[in-house]
Design a protein around this motif. Sequence first.
Motif, short mmCIF file in Angstrom:
data_model
loop_
_atom_site.label_atom_id
_atom_site.label_comp_id
_atom_site.label_asym_id
_atom_site.label_seq_id
_atom_site.Cartn_x
_atom_site.Cartn_y
_atom_site.Cartn_z
N VAL A 158 7.23 7.62 2.32
CA VAL A 158 7.55 7.08 1.11
C VAL A 158 8.09 5.82 1.47
CG1 VAL A 158 7.71 9.09 -0.20
CG2 VAL A 158 9.75 8.17 0.98
N PRO A 169 10.41 -1.36 3.57
CA PRO A 169 9.70 -2.09 2.78
C PRO A 169 8.67 -2.81 3.57
CG PRO A 169 11.93 -2.59 2.23
CD PRO A 169 11.88 -1.81 3.41
N GLY A 190 2.73 0.06 5.08
CA GLY A 190 1.31 0.51 4.24
C GLY A 190 0.23 1.00 5.06
N ASP A 204 9.79 1.74 -2.97
CA ASP A 204 9.13 1.57 -4.22
C ASP A 204 7.77 2.38 -4.38
OD1 ASP A 204 7.76 0.08 -2.19
OD2 ASP A 204 7.14 -1.67 -3.31
N GLN A 205 7.45 3.10 -3.42
CA GLN A 205 6.32 3.93 -3.82
C GLN A 205 5.82 5.11 -2.65
OE1 GLN A 205 2.59 1.66 -2.62
NE2 GLN A 205 3.79 0.31 -1.12
N THR A 206 5.13 5.89 -3.10
CA THR A 206 4.69 6.92 -2.25
C THR A 206 3.17 6.51 -1.24
OG1 THR A 206 5.38 8.55 -3.56
CG2 THR A 206 3.98 9.28 -1.78
N LEU A 207 3.29 6.42 0.19
CA LEU A 207 2.42 5.96 0.91
C LEU A 207 1.24 6.96 1.19
CD1 LEU A 207 4.20 3.73 3.38
CD2 LEU A 207 3.36 2.84 1.09
N TRP A 208 2.02 8.16 1.38
CA TRP A 208 0.81 9.13 1.62
C TRP A 208 1.61 10.68 1.20
CZ3 TRP A 208 -0.37 13.78 4.02
CH2 TRP A 208 -1.56 14.03 4.12
N SER A 209 0.94 11.66 0.91
CA SER A 209 1.64 12.94 0.74
C SER A 209 0.70 13.89 0.37
CB SER A 209 2.53 12.89 -0.65
OG SER A 209 1.65 12.89 -1.70
#
Length: 91
Positions: free
Chosen positions: A10, A83, A86, A13-18
């Motif tokens: 994470v 931040p 990605g 501001d976002q989840t990149l991979w899960s």
Amino acid sequence: MAATISVFIVAPDQTLWSGTARSVSAPTVEGSIGLLAQHEPVLSVLRAGTVAVVADDGARTELPITGGFLSFDEDTVTIVTDPGSGVAAAE
């Protein structure tokens, strides 16, 4: 079927991979670390580099990061990145 780990990568501001994965490797300030199921607990500071995840279906995802930290305990790895991190390439 090989043992898997739960992975959460994470940014603020976002989840990149899960999902679930066979393995995760990450660049720490002390060198690269590779994580598999049943690895001993670890908490580490990350440096700039690439986090590689091999999903339970064999797909490989690479995520460039600029830093952050990694926590691994009870077959769950959480990576919190800076931040601007990605996804670079998948498969």
